[in-house]
Design a protein around this motif. Sequence first.
Motif, short mmCIF file in Angstrom:
data_model
loop_
_atom_site.label_atom_id
_atom_site.label_comp_id
_atom_site.label_asym_id
_atom_site.label_seq_id
_atom_site.Cartn_x
_atom_site.Cartn_y
_atom_site.Cartn_z
N VAL C 147 -22.70 8.17 20.13
CA VAL C 147 -22.32 7.76 18.78
C VAL C 147 -22.14 8.99 17.91
CG1 VAL C 147 -23.05 6.52 16.69
CG2 VAL C 147 -23.46 5.52 18.94
N ALA C 148 -23.02 9.97 18.12
CA ALA C 148 -22.95 11.19 17.31
C ALA C 148 -21.75 12.05 17.69
CB ALA C 148 -24.24 11.98 17.47
N GLY C 149 -21.04 11.66 18.76
CA GLY C 149 -19.80 12.37 19.09
C GLY C 149 -19.95 13.40 20.19
N LEU C 150 -21.11 13.47 20.81
CA LEU C 150 -21.30 14.42 21.92
C LEU C 150 -20.51 13.91 23.13
CD1 LEU C 150 -22.85 17.03 22.39
CD2 LEU C 150 -24.77 15.70 23.24
N ARG C 151 -19.66 14.78 23.70
CA ARG C 151 -18.80 14.35 24.83
C ARG C 151 -18.97 15.27 26.03
NH1 ARG C 151 -18.89 10.52 22.32
NH2 ARG C 151 -17.26 9.47 21.14
N ASN C 152 -20.08 15.97 26.08
CA ASN C 152 -20.33 16.87 27.20
C ASN C 152 -21.45 16.29 28.05
OD1 ASN C 152 -21.54 19.08 28.72
ND2 ASN C 152 -20.06 20.36 27.65
N LEU C 153 -21.11 15.81 29.25
CA LEU C 153 -22.09 15.10 30.08
C LEU C 153 -23.32 15.94 30.38
CD1 LEU C 153 -20.15 13.09 32.76
CD2 LEU C 153 -21.71 12.22 31.03
#
Lengths: 229, 280, 285
Positions: C147-153
């Motif tokens: 939700v916070a926008g983190l897109r790095n697995l």
Amino acid sequence: MLEVINLSKIFYIKINGSKEVVGCQDINFKVNKGEFLSILGPSGVGKSTILKCIYRTYIPTSGDIYYESLLFGKLNIAKISDRTMIALREKEIGYVSQFLRVIPRVTAIDLVIEPIMKKNGISYKEARDIAEELLFKLKIPKYLFDAYPSTFSGGEQQKVNIARGVIWKPRVLLLDEPTASLDIESTKIVIDLLMTLKEEGTTIVAIFHDEKLASLVSDKILRISGRSI
Amino acid sequence: MKGYNFGFLDEVSKREIRRKILKAIAIPGYQVPFSSKELPIPRGWGTGGIQITLSIIGPDDILKVIDQGCDESVNAVNIKKFIKAVTGVELTTDTTEATIIQTRHRIPEESMTEKQILVLQVPYPEALRVFEPSEVETRRMHAEADYARMWLYLYEDIVKFQEISIGARYPVLVNNRYIMDPSPIPRWDIPKLNMAKTLYLFGAGREKRIYAVPPYTDVKPLEFEDFKFRVEDFRGKCCMICGSSDTFLDELIDGSSGERIYICSDTSYCKKRRLVRSEL
Amino acid sequence: MELFPILEVRNLTKIYGKPCGECISHTGPIYETNICSRCNSLVACADINFELYPGEILGIVGESGSGKSTVIKLLAFDVEPLQGEYYIKHEKIINILGNGQKNLFNLTPFEKRQIRNQVIGIVYQYPYLGLKMNISAGGNIAENLLVAGLRNLKRIREKVLELFEKTELPIQRIDEPPIKFSGGMQQRVQIAKALSNNPPVLFLDEVTTGLDVSVKARILDLIKNLHHDYNFSIIIVSHDLSIIRVLTHRTIVMKLGRVVEAGLTDQILEDPQHPYTQLLVNSQL
């Protein structure tokens, strides 16, 4: 430093009809900076009530408690906000109750460390060193440092309680029968600790049962006799 | 055909659908509800695509209809015949010649132009339906761009299978706003949606939704910074008919030998390439 | 001392049903009911005012039906109030809403969700309210990061592992769904999830209710340690005075949707003023 004028505390109990219980009545005294005041008197006369009013565990019914605060200047503890009182408790005024309030799963050493960790912002290691030295002085066996105080004897619990009260060197220290459950040797150690604290500038108000002890340590004595209703 | 309006649908219905199409173009990726008329074909058999085609088609249009890339499958042929019967338009199998292409499950291999429109038949328009059964809730999610659960779905997929298990219907983010179901096209076709010259119209007849990707619109497959979207891998494989190694291939099992063989999914393009090869 | 509150609530009122306009003046402790005699609406809470200061732990006590959980639900935007003002002062709020004081109840759902994600952590009494029981525990925590926008697995994974360690959860069970966990562990997953974006404010709604005594003690211990490490501000709702005593600085006492008393926690417990608080304190074992 601390001046109590006409302090009275009456408990209004409103369960099953109303009852009034007098805690203390028309208490007057004054303590200067660095002085040691002892409160003497028979059981049930309201000695603890006075301390609890100063610490604001009780809301005074009438009277004033003037205190010269380092943070806020002169103020009347009977009238200040909860937030101001929290600040005073955190920075200036300490209170040692008659019995240690045990917190589940917190060891003796952590109980003692807590006040300085919170108030002085030092590392755990440094805090632990200070706390260990203090418990050592109080002759608490080392193997008890990391044990839970709920299993301690009354005397040991009281010592942990006192260590917790004195470790952060408050400006004002309120003590409720600090030596009640201690033997002669331990009493002497505690008194020495308090005298050191006093020399460093702490103002002390303590309740004692033992008149001899009180006259030995204090600059002033407040005697309370019976109370009227 | 006598007794019917041009394009089978009455003008009022066509106008409604055109308006919905315009709205869909104005809000790329947003699903616009529409009334979905009755057709002499059951819903779920391409009625969304057909209604769009019938509403936008004119007498001068040239139509191509494909099903999974194939011009000659029963479905494609039936739809073609029906539209021809109610409009009289010219038909073609050549992607470059057509003005309107109606398709199911594929985007043609040959690149298309600004002058063409691709109409896609959509079985399930809601990309979020895989994890959220409630329409009220998915609409709220779209309205608020609350797409964390879509991402969570992908995260769980990767944790469980070390791979995003979605093959067709790979979710895309349109114009940095709406997550959209691109219809069950293979991943291979997803990059063709991005900044395309052609207008893409999506019609779901049973679900009563129309949505669009206008020309030159940003369309991104959902991917993690360190777990990128990938298309199907056909390295070392080629079409056994035309020899192509840069098209989407269908895998078949040879009935006599039992071997795996590959042929182009886009049959007309395959035919074209074979012709070019034989001319050479 | 922090002089300015981090969180302020003014005139917060929630009524279930169709209020007749006189509900508030016909309910409350004086009338011994929270149901309006004129229109049968339920006044869940009314005219609630309080503030929370940075680093402070505030307790809200009261029995079931006192409205204490409603207050938390309102502050977490789970339900909408009839009226009230709600302010949080924090740099994260400025990042989301820009400068200037805004009543958080008036925000768009999108803004509210951002605040819920960035500024507020919440742990519910029932784990199923805070967790998706069939999605892996790690995924539940990752959701907040997504939700916070983190897109790095890789970074998501690292952060989830860190939170697992912090809340003393067994790392080898990171990909199991919480439905397979014990009650105490489910609460830990909720706490880990609540902490995932380092919120300055944490709401704990009856987090230890229904847990075994030893499990409860460990959860309280965890909360105390986390509070020490992060120094966030906490509102803790409980009917259990022992929790209030151990954890909080100040306490608000609620009955039938109203605040009947507020004060320093030791004062509330040792010198209660309101008859209801006196009864409550004297009912403790």
